[in-house]
Design a protein around this motif. Structure first.
Motif, PDB file in Angstrom:
ATOM      1  N   GLY A 130       2.566  -3.765   4.409  1.00 25.64           N
ATOM      2  CA  GLY A 130       1.347  -3.576   3.454  1.00 25.64           C
ATOM      3  C   GLY A 130       0.800  -4.856   3.109  1.00 25.64           C
ATOM      4  O   GLY A 130      -0.228  -4.901   2.108  1.00 25.64           O
ATOM      5  N   ILE A 131       1.127  -5.972   3.804  1.00 23.84           N
ATOM      6  CA  ILE A 131       0.231  -7.150   3.374  1.00 23.84           C
ATOM      7  C   ILE A 131      -1.026  -7.210   4.249  1.00 23.84           C
ATOM      8  O   ILE A 131      -1.084  -6.966   5.639  1.00 23.84           O
ATOM      9  N   ASN A 132      -2.115  -7.578   3.637  1.00 24.81           N
ATOM     10  CA  ASN A 132      -3.384  -7.549   3.905  1.00 24.81           C
ATOM     11  C   ASN A 132      -3.514  -8.902   4.722  1.00 24.81           C
ATOM     12  O   ASN A 132      -3.917 -10.020   4.226  1.00 24.81           O
ATOM     13  N   THR A 133      -3.043  -8.979   6.122  1.00 25.94           N
ATOM     14  CA  THR A 133      -3.114 -10.210   6.545  1.00 25.94           C
ATOM     15  C   THR A 133      -4.517 -10.765   7.047  1.00 25.94           C
ATOM     16  O   THR A 133      -4.648 -12.073   7.208  1.00 25.94           O
ATOM     17  N   ARG A 134      -5.660 -10.105   7.086  1.00 22.16           N
ATOM     18  CA  ARG A 134      -7.028 -10.511   7.321  1.00 22.16           C
ATOM     19  C   ARG A 134      -7.384 -11.209   6.036  1.00 22.16           C
ATOM     20  O   ARG A 134      -7.903 -12.560   6.037  1.00 22.16           O
ATOM     21  N   LEU A 135      -6.826 -10.863   4.805  1.00 21.39           N
ATOM     22  CA  LEU A 135      -7.439 -11.382   3.698  1.00 21.39           C
ATOM     23  C   LEU A 135      -6.725 -12.784   3.553  1.00 21.39           C
ATOM     24  O   LEU A 135      -7.155 -13.848   2.879  1.00 21.39           O
ATOM     25  N   LEU A 136      -5.358 -12.655   4.006  1.00 17.26           N
ATOM     26  CA  LEU A 136      -4.471 -13.836   3.696  1.00 17.26           C
ATOM     27  C   LEU A 136      -5.035 -15.023   4.561  1.00 17.26           C
ATOM     28  O   LEU A 136      -4.850 -16.193   4.092  1.00 17.26           O
ATOM     29  N   THR A 137      -5.667 -14.668   5.709  1.00 20.78           N
ATOM     30  CA  THR A 137      -6.166 -15.629   6.727  1.00 20.78           C
ATOM     31  C   THR A 137      -7.347 -16.362   5.865  1.00 20.78           C
ATOM     32  O   THR A 137      -7.481 -17.650   5.902  1.00 20.78           O
ATOM     33  N   VAL A 138      -8.193 -15.552   5.253  1.00 20.65           N
ATOM     34  CA  VAL A 138      -9.190 -16.222   4.342  1.00 20.65           C
ATOM     35  C   VAL A 138      -8.768 -17.138   3.377  1.00 20.65           C
ATOM     36  O   VAL A 138      -9.307 -18.109   3.256  1.00 20.65           O
ATOM     37  N   LYS A 139      -7.713 -16.596   2.673  1.00 19.65           N
ATOM     38  CA  LYS A 139      -7.293 -17.417   1.585  1.00 19.65           C
ATOM     39  C   LYS A 139      -6.616 -18.837   2.245  1.00 19.65           C
ATOM     40  O   LYS A 139      -6.912 -19.798   1.614  1.00 19.65           O
ATOM     41  N   LEU A 159       1.145   8.698   9.999  1.00 19.70           N
ATOM     42  CA  LEU A 159       2.016   9.054   8.803  1.00 19.70           C
ATOM     43  C   LEU A 159       2.407   7.774   8.053  1.00 19.70           C
ATOM     44  O   LEU A 159       2.101   7.576   6.741  1.00 19.70           O
ATOM     45  N   SER A 160       2.750   6.593   8.738  1.00 15.71           N
ATOM     46  CA  SER A 160       3.271   5.437   8.037  1.00 15.71           C
ATOM     47  C   SER A 160       1.893   4.672   7.933  1.00 15.71           C
ATOM     48  O   SER A 160       2.242   3.389   7.137  1.00 15.71           O
ATOM     49  N   GLY A 161       0.851   4.760   8.100  1.00 18.87           N
ATOM     50  CA  GLY A 161      -0.274   4.299   7.886  1.00 18.87           C
ATOM     51  C   GLY A 161      -0.826   2.959   8.835  1.00 18.87           C
ATOM     52  O   GLY A 161      -1.535   2.167   8.452  1.00 18.87           O
ATOM     53  N   ALA A 162       0.172   2.999   9.985  1.00 22.58           N
ATOM     54  CA  ALA A 162      -0.226   1.846  10.816  1.00 22.58           C
ATOM     55  C   ALA A 162      -1.566   2.301  11.727  1.00 22.58           C
ATOM     56  O   ALA A 162      -2.233   1.272  12.139  1.00 22.58           O
ATOM     57  N   TYR A 163      -1.572   3.420  12.019  1.00 19.20           N
ATOM     58  CA  TYR A 163      -2.832   4.125  12.619  1.00 19.20           C
ATOM     59  C   TYR A 163      -3.632   5.168  11.558  1.00 19.20           C
ATOM     60  O   TYR A 163      -3.056   5.644  10.753  1.00 19.20           O
ATOM     61  N   GLU A 217      -5.115  10.751   1.584  1.00 22.10           N
ATOM     62  CA  GLU A 217      -5.545   9.814   2.524  1.00 22.10           C
ATOM     63  C   GLU A 217      -4.725   8.678   2.642  1.00 22.10           C
ATOM     64  O   GLU A 217      -4.478   8.053   1.592  1.00 22.10           O
ATOM     65  N   ILE A 218      -4.272   8.359   4.058  1.00 25.98           N
ATOM     66  CA  ILE A 218      -3.471   7.353   4.265  1.00 25.98           C
ATOM     67  C   ILE A 218      -4.208   6.425   5.154  1.00 25.98           C
ATOM     68  O   ILE A 218      -4.265   6.700   6.295  1.00 25.98           O
ATOM     69  N   HIS A 219      -4.790   5.225   4.586  1.00 23.59           N
ATOM     70  CA  HIS A 219      -5.395   4.225   5.347  1.00 23.59           C
ATOM     71  C   HIS A 219      -4.797   3.100   5.943  1.00 23.59           C
ATOM     72  O   HIS A 219      -5.213   2.418   6.914  1.00 23.59           O
ATOM     73  N   ASN A 220      -3.560   2.749   5.285  1.00 20.01           N
ATOM     74  CA  ASN A 220      -2.879   1.650   5.710  1.00 20.01           C
ATOM     75  C   ASN A 220      -1.376   1.821   5.095  1.00 20.01           C
ATOM     76  O   ASN A 220      -1.175   2.582   4.226  1.00 20.01           O
ATOM     77  N   PRO A 221      -0.367   0.878   5.518  1.00 14.94           N
ATOM     78  CA  PRO A 221       1.016   1.103   5.073  1.00 14.94           C
ATOM     79  C   PRO A 221       1.155   1.057   3.548  1.00 14.94           C
ATOM     80  O   PRO A 221       2.077   1.736   3.097  1.00 14.94           O
ATOM     81  N   ARG A 222       0.202   0.497   2.889  1.00 16.56           N
ATOM     82  CA  ARG A 222       0.366   0.479   1.414  1.00 16.56           C
ATOM     83  C   ARG A 222       0.230   1.900   0.530  1.00 16.56           C
ATOM     84  O   ARG A 222       0.897   2.296  -0.096  1.00 16.56           O
ATOM     85  N   ASP A 223      -0.679   2.582   1.414  1.00 20.61           N
ATOM     86  CA  ASP A 223      -1.144   4.042   0.861  1.00 20.61           C
ATOM     87  C   ASP A 223       0.234   4.664   1.170  1.00 20.61           C
ATOM     88  O   ASP A 223       0.669   5.469   0.317  1.00 20.61           O
ATOM     89  N   ALA A 224       0.699   4.376   2.371  1.00 17.90           N
ATOM     90  CA  ALA A 224       1.888   5.268   2.678  1.00 17.90           C
ATOM     91  C   ALA A 224       3.178   5.089   1.657  1.00 17.90           C
ATOM     92  O   ALA A 224       3.685   5.912   1.194  1.00 17.90           O
ATOM     93  N   ARG A 225       3.238   3.824   1.373  1.00 18.38           N
ATOM     94  CA  ARG A 225       4.375   3.391   0.531  1.00 18.38           C
ATOM     95  C   ARG A 225       4.025   3.929  -0.917  1.00 18.38           C
ATOM     96  O   ARG A 225       5.202   4.445  -1.287  1.00 18.38           O
ATOM     97  N   SER A 226       3.006   3.982  -1.353  1.00 17.23           N
ATOM     98  CA  SER A 226       2.699   4.777  -2.759  1.00 17.23           C
ATOM     99  C   SER A 226       2.790   6.226  -2.652  1.00 17.23           C
ATOM    100  O   SER A 226       3.136   6.700  -3.687  1.00 17.23           O
ATOM    101  N   HIS A 227       2.991   6.877  -1.511  1.00 16.91           N
ATOM    102  CA  HIS A 227       3.327   8.353  -1.329  1.00 16.91           C
ATOM    103  C   HIS A 227       4.839   8.254  -1.156  1.00 16.91           C
ATOM    104  O   HIS A 227       5.507   9.389  -0.814  1.00 16.91           O
ATOM    105  N   GLN A 228       5.708   7.119  -1.269  1.00 13.12           N
ATOM    106  CA  GLN A 228       7.058   7.276  -1.179  1.00 13.12           C
ATOM    107  C   GLN A 228       7.409   7.487   0.503  1.00 13.12           C
ATOM    108  O   GLN A 228       8.346   8.329   0.475  1.00 13.12           O
ATOM    109  N   ASN A 235      13.592   4.094  -3.018  1.00 10.13           N
ATOM    110  CA  ASN A 235      13.546   5.638  -3.536  1.00 10.13           C
ATOM    111  C   ASN A 235      12.477   6.418  -2.640  1.00 10.13           C
ATOM    112  O   ASN A 235      11.609   6.943  -3.187  1.00 10.13           O
ATOM    113  N   ALA A 236      12.739   6.268  -1.471  1.00 12.49           N
ATOM    114  CA  ALA A 236      11.716   7.128  -0.620  1.00 12.49           C
ATOM    115  C   ALA A 236      12.163   8.638  -0.675  1.00 12.49           C
ATOM    116  O   ALA A 236      13.250   9.268  -0.981  1.00 12.49           O
ATOM    117  N   ARG A 237      10.892   9.204  -0.525  1.00  5.00           N
ATOM    118  CA  ARG A 237      11.105  10.668  -0.546  1.00  5.00           C
ATOM    119  C   ARG A 237      11.146  11.248   0.899  1.00  5.00           C
ATOM    120  O   ARG A 237      11.388  12.141   1.314  1.00  5.00           O
TER     121      ARG A 237
END
Lengths: 250, 432
Positions: free
Chosen positions: B318-327, A51-55, A70-81, A161-163
């Motif tokens: 949420g940091i893209n550490t792979r891209l960071l390594t490239v940079k 759920l938090s996007g780590a897996y 779709e939650i592919h990474n932690p950024r996606d999760a954050r964008s859904h608050q 402002n997490a939901r």
């Protein structure tokens, strides 16, 4: 029945042939605290990291307010608050509290430079609310006590402002006073209509803080119960034996 | 002063003094070591070490390694290493040498010393360095090959790409304008240097003022006013003192005579002209400022340090550490190319062994400058100071007449000792 805030349906994930999470479904309503219980390795942390996007789940779907996301990474999760307080706290020890609080979401000046002073000011504000004793704003978080570090991690989750809030063993490293602080915070967040997943293996915590409890064992969901309908022993039975309590609707 | 300090010992009061100035004690220790080193060599050489001429030479010798060391800080902070910087410098230098002596004059028909030649050359060199660095970063970040292996392979590959490209020959002489980036062939002269010095002083004072204003705006505690004045005074005298020293180094009379002869003029009696600040030093200063801003005031810099402190936390934030390594590796590559400009311009040609063993000097400079191999800790100014200490040690020993093998033995021992002192210091202060 209202639409759940979060619904995870039929989630599966395996690591090298081990079914860490095996067809598990859980849901969460606004203003509700759902406990996730189970032994070490039961799959509760893994489920929540999906759920938090780590897996990423091998199969299954996640719905937020009834819509498939779709939650592919932690950024996606954050964008859904969706905000997460990890068991490890996930703090960069070499940075100060403000840098950690805003990590990945820094405040910037009009020139696009990181605005440390503004971030420190915001950090001071939220810390005054969460942990008024907190004073070490310019030191790296490695210099802080366990409770202080925890409050940085909590502040990070609450500030934006997490939901949906995921708390992974939030009281494991805390003393009684700080545990009480977390309990009060949970009540306050509930009142604000935030949904909380609370991962714990302390049954006492779960009985006190949660509305419902989902119990997992060996990657499978044993059942979901209303904590008012069960006793501590019922929950223990579910955790240890994977046995559903009799006469309770799971 | 806090209550518990009322009966403090003299040493504690001294600490309080530096704390009030908000000067890093570690930096102070390094500056102290550097000063002792310089004074020691000055005594040992009978006053030849701290002459304007030697300081000028020391400065231009340090530039190439110092430029790369600033990039190495980011690489090491993110828990990687780059063993290929010396070889990458050689490849960039070879590409640029071939561009300016063969490709542009002959293939494109611009002829020698065309006005565009140096600039096209530099652009091509920096693009090549950045691309090679980015490729290293891709192998490390996305294909998860350890940086040690990628750059160890890179060391062999790029050293010999340079060799292959030039057939091992020395390529030169390089473009006249290009040579100005090397040091002695391109300086600002006395008045230009004073102008730069004045601007730099003004910028430093404005920076202090601006920082204070920002803090006051948010209602944070600020340093007492006298501390600001002391800091401003130190900055101003350091900058202007440096300019005065470089301006005190005069162009030799015979060289001036030749210049006048070449123009068919007669040199006036008693005519002198000073070198002033070398352009290569300006390049280094610009890079130092740019890299410091990058490290402290940009998201990229923040993510670099966060990743070094806790890669998992960075990933979960949420940091893209792979891209960071490239940079990071791309930036390192670009800096290698800039160092290649300075190094080859200083020698006025590209030689096959250019940059040999530079990887070790660069890593040593960063580490002596306080960059922790465990990651998460390091400063740009520290790395530059580290490079300066290494270079002073080396050339000081050469001036004293220490045999070459002994010089290397001492430099190696100093590197290990510096890290030991750093470890002890961190344990004492409980720092990360």
């Amino acid at each position: 029945m209202t639409t759940p805030l979060v619904e995870m349906r039929d989630i599966c994930i395996s690591f090298g042939g081990v079914h860490a999470v095996d067809h598990v479904s859980v849901d969460l309503h606004p203003g509700e605290v759902v406990g996730l219980l189970g032994h070490n390795g039961a799959g509760k942390s893994t489920l929540i990291k999906i759920l938090s996007g780590a897996y990423q789940a091998d199969s299954g779907e996640i719905l937020i307010n009834g819509e498939k996301v779709e939650i592919h990474n932690p950024r996606d999760a954050r964008s859904h608050q969706i905000e997460t307080i990890y068991q490890t706290l996930a703090l960069a020890d070499n940075l100060d509290a403000a840098s950690n609080l805003f990590l990945g979401r820094e405040l910037v000046t009009p020139f696009g430079l990181v605005d440390d002073d503004a971030m420190e000011a915001e950090t001071r504000k939220i810390m005054a609310r969460l942990n008024p004793n907190f004073q070490k704003f310019s030191e790296p978080v490695s210099a802080l006590s366990g409770g202080q570090r925890q409050s940085v991690a909590i502040a990070r989750a609450v500030y934006f402002n997490a939901r949906i809030l995921i708390m992974d063993e939030p009281t494991a490293a805390l003393g009684p006073h700080e545990t009480q602080m977390v309990a009060e915070l949970i009540q306050q967040l509930k009142a604000d209509g935030i949904g909380i997943f609370l991962i714990s293996h302390d049954i006492h915590d779960v009985m006190e803080l949660c509305d419902r409890a989902s119990v997992m064992k060996n990657g499978k969901l044993v059942g979901v119960v209303d904590v008012d309908d069960v006793t501590d022993d019922d929950l223990l039975g579910m955790i240890i034996l994977g046995k559903k309590p009799e006469g309770v609707d799971c | 002063m806090p209550q518990h300090d009322t009966n403090a010992l003299p040493t504690a009061q001294k600490r309080g003094f530096f704390q009030t100035l908000e000067i890093d004690l570690r930096l102070l220790g390094m500056v102290g070591a550097f000063v002792i080193l310089c004074i020691g060599f000055d005594f040992a050489t009978g006053g030849r070490f701290l002459t304007p001429r030697n300081i000028f030479n020391l400065t231009i010798q340090t530039v190439s390694v110092a430029i790369m060391a600033t990039g190495m800080v980011f690489v090491i902070v993110t828990r990687h290493i780059d063993l290929s910087v010396g070889a990458l410098l050689a490849t960039c230098s070879a590409i640029m040498a071939m561009t300016q002596t063969q490709f542009l004059p002959q293939v494109l028909g611009l002829g020698f010393d065309h006005a565009l030649t140096p600039w096209i050359t530099i652009v091509i060199g920096v693009i090549a360095g950045t691309a090679i660095g980015a490729f290293h970063g891709f192998l490390v970040g996305y294909l998860t090959i350890p940086a040690f292996i990628v750059t160890l392979g890179g060391l062999l590959v790029w050293r010999n790409v340079a060799w292959y490209m030039t057939s091992g020959k020395t390529i030169g002489p390089l473009d006249t304008t290009f040579q100005k980036f090397g040091g002695i062939n391109g300086t600002l002269g006395a008045s230009g240097s004073w102008i730069v010095g004045a601007l730099a002083t003004a910028a430093a004072l404005f920076g202090l003022l601006n920082a204070r204003r920002n803090k006051l705006k948010h209602g944070f505690a600020v340093k007492p006013l006298w501390a600001e004045y002391v800091l401003g005074g130190i900055a101003a005298s350091a900058i202007l003192g440096f300019v005065a020293t470089l301006n005190a180094y005069d162009v030799p009379t015979r060289k001036l005579q030749r210049l006048f002869d070449a123009r068919g003029e007669v040199m006036p009696e008693g005519f002198t002209q000073s070198y002033g600040i070398p352009i290569s030093v300006l390049v280094l200063i610009a890079i130092a400022i740019g890299m410091t801003i990058l490290a402290r005031r940009t998201r990229l810099g923040r993510y670099i340090f966060a990743t070094g402190g806790n890669p998992d936390a960075a990933e979960l934030s949420g940091i893209n550490t792979r891209l960071l390594t490239v940079k990071i590796f791309a930036l390192m590559g670009a800096l290698c190319a800039i160092s290649a400009i300075v190094a080859s311009a200083r020698l006025t040609n590209h030689s096959n062994d250019i940059g040999t063993l530079d990887e070790l000097r660069v890593i040593a400079a960063a580490v002596i400058g306080g960059t922790a191999l465990a990651g998460g800790v390091g400063t740009i100014h520290g790395a530059i100071l580290g490079a300066l200490i290494m270079q002073s040690l080396q050339s000081g020993m050469a001036m004293v007449g220490v045999d070459a093998p002994l010089q290397n033995i001492v430099v190696g021992a100093v590197l290990v000792l510096a890290v030991l002192i750093d470890i002890i210091y961190r344990k004492r202060t409980g720092g990360a």
